[in-house]
Design a protein around this motif. Structure first.
Motif, mmCIF file in Angstrom:
data_model
loop_
_atom_site.group_PDB
_atom_site.id
_atom_site.type_symbol
_atom_site.label_atom_id
_atom_site.label_comp_id
_atom_site.label_asym_id
_atom_site.label_seq_id
_atom_site.Cartn_x
_atom_site.Cartn_y
_atom_site.Cartn_z
ATOM 1 N N LEU A 350 -12.227 9.265 -6.418
ATOM 2 C CA LEU A 350 -11.730 8.236 -7.337
ATOM 3 C C LEU A 350 -10.735 8.863 -8.301
ATOM 4 C CD1 LEU A 350 -15.046 6.313 -8.200
ATOM 5 C CD2 LEU A 350 -13.284 5.698 -6.525
ATOM 6 N N LEU A 351 -9.645 8.164 -8.511
ATOM 7 C CA LEU A 351 -8.593 8.616 -9.418
ATOM 8 C C LEU A 351 -8.659 7.788 -10.697
ATOM 9 C CD1 LEU A 351 -6.046 10.270 -10.034
ATOM 10 C CD2 LEU A 351 -4.714 8.513 -8.826
ATOM 11 N N LEU A 352 -8.808 8.459 -11.844
ATOM 12 C CA LEU A 352 -8.880 7.806 -13.153
ATOM 13 C C LEU A 352 -7.583 8.043 -13.904
ATOM 14 C CD1 LEU A 352 -10.414 6.455 -15.573
ATOM 15 C CD2 LEU A 352 -11.224 8.774 -16.158
ATOM 16 N N ARG A 353 -6.902 6.949 -14.282
ATOM 17 C CA ARG A 353 -5.697 7.044 -15.104
ATOM 18 C C ARG A 353 -6.097 7.055 -16.582
ATOM 19 N NH1 ARG A 353 -1.955 8.764 -11.463
ATOM 20 N NH2 ARG A 353 -1.589 7.246 -9.780
ATOM 21 N N PRO A 354 -5.219 7.544 -17.453
ATOM 22 C CA PRO A 354 -5.558 7.603 -18.885
ATOM 23 C C PRO A 354 -5.878 6.242 -19.499
ATOM 24 C CG PRO A 354 -3.685 9.024 -18.428
ATOM 25 C CD PRO A 354 -3.934 8.245 -17.176
ATOM 26 N N ASP A 355 -5.354 5.133 -18.924
ATOM 27 C CA ASP A 355 -5.626 3.807 -19.481
ATOM 28 C C ASP A 355 -6.935 3.209 -18.979
ATOM 29 O OD1 ASP A 355 -5.027 3.224 -16.867
ATOM 30 O OD2 ASP A 355 -3.319 1.906 -17.303
ATOM 31 N N GLY A 356 -7.706 3.968 -18.172
ATOM 32 C CA GLY A 356 -8.985 3.478 -17.671
ATOM 33 C C GLY A 356 -8.923 2.880 -16.285
ATOM 34 N N GLU A 357 -7.740 2.763 -15.696
ATOM 35 C CA GLU A 357 -7.629 2.242 -14.326
ATOM 36 C C GLU A 357 -8.241 3.251 -13.357
ATOM 37 O OE1 GLU A 357 -4.266 1.438 -10.859
ATOM 38 O OE2 GLU A 357 -3.628 1.914 -12.917
ATOM 39 N N VAL A 358 -8.999 2.726 -12.390
ATOM 40 C CA VAL A 358 -9.636 3.570 -11.381
ATOM 41 C C VAL A 358 -9.299 3.023 -10.003
ATOM 42 C CG1 VAL A 358 -11.833 4.376 -10.417
ATOM 43 C CG2 VAL A 358 -11.542 4.226 -12.897
ATOM 44 N N ARG A 359 -8.944 3.916 -9.081
ATOM 45 C CA ARG A 359 -8.720 3.516 -7.690
ATOM 46 C C ARG A 359 -9.134 4.645 -6.771
ATOM 47 N NH1 ARG A 359 -4.364 5.571 -4.914
ATOM 48 N NH2 ARG A 359 -2.738 6.682 -6.088
ATOM 49 N N THR A 360 -9.394 4.298 -5.506
ATOM 50 C CA THR A 360 -9.716 5.328 -4.524
ATOM 51 C C THR A 360 -8.444 6.087 -4.160
ATOM 52 O OG1 THR A 360 -9.414 3.764 -2.703
ATOM 53 C CG2 THR A 360 -11.646 4.023 -3.558
ATOM 54 N N ALA A 361 -8.611 7.366 -3.839
ATOM 55 C CA ALA A 361 -7.458 8.228 -3.569
ATOM 56 C C ALA A 361 -7.389 8.684 -2.121
ATOM 57 C CB ALA A 361 -7.510 9.441 -4.496
ATOM 58 N N ALA A 362 -8.208 8.103 -1.248
ATOM 59 C CA ALA A 362 -8.172 8.447 0.177
ATOM 60 C C ALA A 362 -8.788 7.290 0.944
ATOM 61 C CB ALA A 362 -8.938 9.742 0.451
ATOM 62 N N ARG A 363 -8.686 7.358 2.258
ATOM 63 C CA ARG A 363 -9.291 6.304 3.076
ATOM 64 C C ARG A 363 -10.402 6.912 3.925
ATOM 65 N NH1 ARG A 363 -7.897 6.109 8.357
ATOM 66 N NH2 ARG A 363 -6.225 7.491 9.099
ATOM 67 N N PRO A 364 -11.361 6.098 4.346
ATOM 68 C CA PRO A 364 -12.492 6.640 5.115
ATOM 69 C C PRO A 364 -12.080 7.059 6.515
ATOM 70 C CG PRO A 364 -12.652 4.247 4.919
ATOM 71 C CD PRO A 364 -11.524 4.664 4.035
ATOM 72 N N GLN A 365 -12.659 8.168 6.989
ATOM 73 C CA GLN A 365 -12.458 8.652 8.351
ATOM 74 C C GLN A 365 -13.789 9.173 8.881
ATOM 75 O OE1 GLN A 365 -8.400 10.652 9.030
ATOM 76 N NE2 GLN A 365 -8.718 11.011 6.848
ATOM 77 N N THR A 366 -13.813 9.583 10.139
ATOM 78 C CA THR A 366 -15.050 9.929 10.838
ATOM 79 C C THR A 366 -15.622 11.258 10.360
ATOM 80 O OG1 THR A 366 -14.156 8.812 12.788
ATOM 81 C CG2 THR A 366 -16.066 10.224 13.130
#
Length: 455
Positions: A350-366
């Motif tokens: 998870l990537l956290l920006r200074p403003d509190g936004e959070v998003r995933t930073a990769a996609r699932p693989q096997t």
């Protein structure tokens, strides 16, 4: 009495018979001895600490079967106690006399005869320690033997008596055999725990690398403090201005997991330093795990056939070793850090920006070690000043509270969003605390998390 030992000692106290000098005690010797031994065996067999085994021994014997008892422990060569020849544990029906008794017994440590006879053997009466000058009693020594090896000596004493009843001597001899087995099991557990701890230290980096322009924080909590964890981590320089990181989780625990970690971590470092990029590293590590499992299965099959056994059927023998892994490469540059990473069957970073936004930073693989010739891909994100990357194992995401898990409804992302503005160390500590508080009890799985924050 240590808090952890109290329940077992109280159970032993309730289990032991009335003093055999009473009418109830004599009646018990005729009717309840076998039940006592069976229940004492269950109680002793559940202990993994030899000091607690000796404490339970005293609680079972004194004052029901003897007025006092002592236990000396020994290894292959020497008697070892609390101090020199002192017994490891002394019990007396009158607690205020235990210390004086211990001093007297130190002067007369057991001198076992040759051979492995368990006893009983006469033992010198410890004189003035147990009453006015001239007061006498009888004492017997029992050798504690398990697996053909002497582990110590148990001594019991009764004041004002010329002998113990045969029923008591036989009962204590039977109890001594159970005590010896429990001590032997506790020592074996301690040896395995020591080996596991040494092995675990060898499987993890002595220190994580310091990266220019990046702050890092790590939390690593194996569920079993005495054995190898299935979780591992690494953060190391790869040359050419690159640093690499890994957070992984092996299917299973113990030695089998240690084998996989022992393969994966050095190969990650070797491939990274040879210049292989993130996706290529995962491709090669996947094939390595598959090849290793195949070789192990072939070797087992050959050994079985050579020994005259039937060929190994599909599904028998060594199984494929699965590994979930988050692996990435960091390249600091003016204004930030370039992060290329890939997740193979692992909780997504998870990537956290200074403003509190959070998003995933990769996609699932096997998962690694599952699919032959799997091709992995990587993704690249730019970490600007104040951006934080959180990498965890499933000990975080799958932490349970009843039927709920910590990451249900994006629980981890919500928790991370509340960490905006914190340092890497404070983010790691807050997530760790929230995970612990969520379950209410001790974690049921290994826990590892890594925070990387661009400066």
């Amino acid at each position: 009495r240590p808090p952890a030992a109290a329940p077992a000692l109280e159970t032993a106290e309730a289990l032991a018979p009335r003093p055999y000098g009473t009418a109830d005690g004599r009646d018990w010797l005729g009717r309840g001895a076998l039940s006592f031994l069976a229940e004492a065996s269950d109680l002793l067999a559940g202990q993994l600490d030899e000091s607690l085994v000796t404490a339970l021994t005293g609680q079972l014997i004194v004052p029901r079967l003897a007025d006092w008892c002592a236990v000396w422990l020994e290894d292959e060569a020497t008697v070892r106690g609390g101090d020199g020849n002192a017994p490891a544990r002394v019990w007396h029906a009158s607690e205020d006399r235990a210390e004086e008794l211990a001093r007297a017994l130190e002067k007369e440590p057991p001198c076992p005869r040759d051979g492995l006879r368990s006893g009983p053997e006469p033992y010198p009466w410890p004189g003035d320690a147990l009453g006015p000058r001239g007061a006498r009693g009888t004492a017997l020594a029992y050798r504690l033997i398990a697996g053909g090896r002497p582990l110590g000596t148990l001594v019991i004493g009764r004041c004002g008596a010329e002998r113990f009843p045969d029923e008591v001597t036989g009962l204590v001899e039977d109890l001594g055999r159970r005590v010896a087995l429990a001590i032997g099991a506790a020592r074996q557990y301690a040896r395995q725990a020591t080996i596991s701890a040494v092995l675990q230290r060898g499987l993890l980096p002595g220190a994580v690398a310091e990266i220019p322009g990046v702050s890092s924080a790590l939390v690593y909590e194996p569920r079993d403090q005495g054995g190898p964890s299935g979780d591992f981590y690494d953060l190391f320089p790869a040359g050419d201005g690159r640093w690499c990181f890994a957070v992984g989780d092996v299917q299973g625990k113990g030695p089998e997991a240690a084998v996989v970690i022992g393969l994966a971590r050095p190969w990650l470092r070797l491939l990274a330093r040879e210049g292989y990029r993130v996706a290529d590293v995962l491709d090669r590590l996947n094939q390595l795990l598959l090849d290793d499992a195949t070789e192990a299965a072939d070797a087992a099959a050959r050994a079985l056939v050579a020994a005259g056994g039937r060929p190994v059927a599909a599904g028998d023998g060594p199984q494929t070793r699965f590994l979930s892994l988050l692996y990435g490469e960091l390249t600091p540059h003016d204004g930030g850090v370039r992060c290329t990473l890939a997740s193979a069957g692992h909780p997504l970073p998870l990537l956290l920006r200074p403003d509190g936004e959070v998003r995933t930073a990769a996609r699932p693989q096997t998962l690694l070690g599952v699919v032959e010739d799997e091709t992995y891909t990587s993704e690249t994100v730019e970490l600007g000043p104040g951006d934080s990357l959180l990498c965890v194992t499933d000990g975080v995401t799958e932490r349970r509270s009843g039927s709920r898990q910590f990451d249900d409804g994006d629980g981890l992302a919500r928790a991370l969003s509340g960490c905006a503005g914190l340092s890497a160390e404070l983010i790691a500590e807050r997530i760790r605390r929230l995970v612990h508080e969520f379950g209410g009890g001790l974690p049921e799985d290994d826990l590892a998390l890594l925070v990387l924050q661009a400066g």
